[in-house]
Design an enzyme around this catalytic site. Structure first.
Site, PDB file in Angstrom:
ATOM      1  N   ARG A 106      -2.155  -3.949   9.142  1.00  0.00           N
ATOM      2  CA  ARG A 106      -3.119  -2.950   9.639  1.00  0.00           C
ATOM      3  C   ARG A 106      -4.234  -3.630  10.427  1.00  0.00           C
ATOM      4  NH1 ARG A 106      -1.457  -1.043   4.925  1.00  0.00           N
ATOM      5  NH2 ARG A 106      -1.002   1.188   4.699  1.00  0.00           N
ATOM      6  N   ASP A 111      -4.694   3.216   9.756  1.00  0.00           N
ATOM      7  CA  ASP A 111      -3.327   3.739   9.696  1.00  0.00           C
ATOM      8  C   ASP A 111      -3.344   5.226  10.007  1.00  0.00           C
ATOM      9  OD1 ASP A 111      -4.044   5.181   7.393  1.00  0.00           O
ATOM     10  OD2 ASP A 111      -3.131   3.749   6.021  1.00  0.00           O
ATOM     11  N   TYR A 169       7.511  -8.341   8.118  1.00  0.00           N
ATOM     12  CA  TYR A 169       7.332  -6.889   8.202  1.00  0.00           C
ATOM     13  C   TYR A 169       7.844  -6.367   9.535  1.00  0.00           C
ATOM     14  CZ  TYR A 169       3.843  -7.523   4.472  1.00  0.00           C
ATOM     15  OH  TYR A 169       3.195  -7.850   3.302  1.00  0.00           O
ATOM     16  N   ASP A 219       0.838  -1.196   0.000  1.00  0.00           N
ATOM     17  CA  ASP A 219       0.000   0.000   0.000  1.00  0.00           C
ATOM     18  C   ASP A 219       0.876   1.250   0.000  1.00  0.00           C
ATOM     19  OD1 ASP A 219      -2.284  -1.547   0.034  1.00  0.00           O
ATOM     20  OD2 ASP A 219      -2.431  -1.550   2.211  1.00  0.00           O
TER      21      ASP A 219
END
Length: 290
Positions: free
Chosen positions: A178, A82, A68, A40
């Protein structure tokens, strides 16, 4: 025209994965460019780009596990899960103990059904969910099965009413970090959202292999991992004879080799990648001659 192979980009924040592909097309001088594993816009890190014949590998690479580094802020829930979204709720999170934080993240591990974040790259009626959400549309996505191998907490920091948690997550393809931030915040009753996200690896490919777009533009040959090496690193390989290479090039099955990965690259004696072949010996992708 650039060589067929993979380019590993360290994607900057603020660019879509499509933006990166467009830049690589200009640098490599070819339209035949794609990417594996969308990031993203706010996210940074490893984005694998395929060039020319290597674009046929991308669908297989996308399914690899990913790692991540992320920062989750507890105490604020946002419309996009976010920091770019509108604040939905804000709660003093100081009442949450470190032990509760660790337990909530630990509970995310394992096989689970996860509702993706509204700010994801999933397409809804032909449009990316993140584009719809940021345009103010309500986005409802179905839960999907995912596997979260580990969530490692590095630091828990308290900043006024908020608690910031730095974590590393190793997970299956299709997992949304997220959504982990959102779900941990909900579990703790204070809300949560993601403030930073950086992908450090896809399968065996990591940031150690990556170039910035600026550095890539300075390379005489932009493709850093040629096709045969790309196949070996991302799928594994099977060395074949000249006769088997001819059979595969015509789309014909060769002898099975069941002791290995489900799909591997079939490489001829001259080093040419002929096809991607299943364990049963059936070609699933046949590469045109270079």
């Amino acid at each position: 025209m650039a060589t067929s192979g993979l380019i590993v980009i360290d994607k900057p924040s603020g660019m879509t994965s499509h933006d990166v592909v467009a830049r690589v097309r200009r640098i490599a001088g070819t339209r035949k460019v794609g990417h594996a594993g969308t990031l993203d816009p706010m996210a940074t890190g490893v984005l694998i780009v395929g060039v020319n014949r290597a674009t046929k590998l991308l669908g297989y690479i996308t399914g690899h596990d990913k790692v991540y580094d992320a920062t989750v802020r507890l105490g604020v829930a946002t419309s996009t899960d976010d920091a770019e979204g509108e604040t939905v709720t804000a709660v003093d999170a100081n009442g949450v103990t470190d032990e509760q934080v660790r337990a909530a993240f630990a509970a995310q591990q394992g096989n689970r059904d996860q509702v993706p974040s509204s700010v994801s790259a999933i397409k809804v009626d032909g449009k990316r969910a993140y584009a719809l959400a940021r345009d103010g549309h309500e986005v409802a996505l179905r839960a999907r099965p995912v596997r979260i191998e580990r969530v490692e907490i590095h630091q828990i920091r308290r900043d006024g009413e908020y608690v910031d948690v730095d974590v590393t997550v190793e997970c299956s393809a299709g997992t949304y970090i997220r959504a982990i931030a959102r779900d941990v915040g909900a579990e703790l009753g204070v809300g949560g959202h993601l403030t930073a996200l950086r992908r450090t690896s896809i399968g065996e490919v990591s940031l150690d292999d990556a170039l910035t777009l600026e550095a890539l533009a300075e390379q005489a040959e932009p493709v850093g991992v040629v096709l045969a090496e790309a196949v070996r690193r991302t799928l594994g390989s099977r060395e074949i004879t000249d006769e088997q290479a001819r059979e595969l090039s015509y789309g014909r099955r060769i002898e099975p080799e069941t002791d290995g990965p489900e799909v591997v690259g079939a490489i001829a004696p001259d080093g040419e990648v002929i096809a991607l072949v299943s364990a049963s010996g059936k070609p699933v992708v046949v590469f045109a001659p270079a």
